[in-house]
Write an enzyme that holds these catalytic residues in place. Sequence first.
Site, PDB file in Angstrom:
ATOM      1  N   HIS A 150      51.085  36.941  63.684  1.00 56.55           N
ATOM      2  CA  HIS A 150      52.164  37.406  64.572  1.00 56.55           C
ATOM      3  C   HIS A 150      51.698  38.453  65.579  1.00 56.55           C
ATOM      4  CE1 HIS A 150      55.111  35.123  62.418  1.00 56.55           C
ATOM      5  NE2 HIS A 150      54.990  35.811  61.303  1.00 56.55           N
ATOM      6  N   HIS A 189      56.075  30.504  59.131  1.00 56.65           N
ATOM      7  CA  HIS A 189      56.507  31.152  60.371  1.00 56.65           C
ATOM      8  C   HIS A 189      55.587  30.735  61.525  1.00 56.65           C
ATOM      9  CE1 HIS A 189      57.761  33.898  57.033  1.00 56.65           C
ATOM     10  NE2 HIS A 189      58.897  33.887  57.728  1.00 56.65           N
TER      11      HIS A 189
END
Length: 334
Positions: A150, A189
């Site tokens: 991320h 994710h």
Amino acid sequence: MQSWPATRLSDGAKLLSAEQMQVDAMTTLLVTHPACVEHDPGYGHPEAPARLSAILAALREPEFAGLVRREAPLGKEDDIARVHGKSYADSVMARVPQSGHAALDADTILSPGSGQAALRAVGAVVSAVDAVLAGEAQNAFCAIRPPGHHAEPGHAMGFCLFNSIAVAARHAQAAHGINRVAIVDFDVHHGNGTQAVAERDPTLFFASSHQYPLYPGTGGADETGAGNVVNVPLPSGTEGARFRRAFEDRILPALDAFAPDLVLVSAGFDAHRADPLAGLELEEEDFGWVTTRLAEAARRHARGRLVSVLEGGYDLKALAGSAAAHVSELMRAS
Ligand SMILES: [Zn+2]
């Protein structure tokens, strides 16, 4: 045909013989460092030190005796700068507290051990790339935390400080002259940070399967970068068969068309059905399956050269079993 059950952790009667292990397992590298357990975002935070301890305990089982184990060196600022620019590492390190915690955002919490953990995570992926490209190992698994996918070039987020997998890709190109690097991300994710690095650079390929919608909100199928990004969003409740079809129909053909010189894997295990942070329904066997497919692609295009890096996975038992399945298949492919 894959004979996955032959190496299940729980099935001691079917462990590989020592002789088979020598042949099958000689050249999978495991890179980790005790400092990666010292990053502690605090009580109740899912990205807990126990995650790494659980994985390392699983990888001490007899079937993993053939792993070549290395302690990660400290990552260098130059390696981080290739992805994040010159001042970024300093700005993160300056936020590391002497005691207690410091929050970079609501999810991304630093403890006194976080700086060293993040530097060892970067050092792990760089040394794994060095070893695989030098032919010292066929493939590698970096058991590290904090995770990285991320983290955007200028922005820590989602438990991630430095984007280790992107650092690995840039290191392979800058230090080894590798041209085309593929990054495949099966964390539940979307790897927004990795996509941000790859999306305008046709020497990189980024493919991600992930639950959608879900944090961080990116990863729609229409996000295709410079034609080098493949996003396969999956609805909550997706089971293994549909996950496998996503790889067979979308990701693996695109990976073949890209023809990488090195395959990197963002290995998050939070798409497991037991994971508390998401709603996909994968089993340990599905992680073994996808590992084998990626190792086959690496064999077709990149002389088998594959470096895998731990991302998410928050149910300790599912995480340990899934990581074991992943490493087991890396060993079988080596
Ligand atoms: Zn995740």
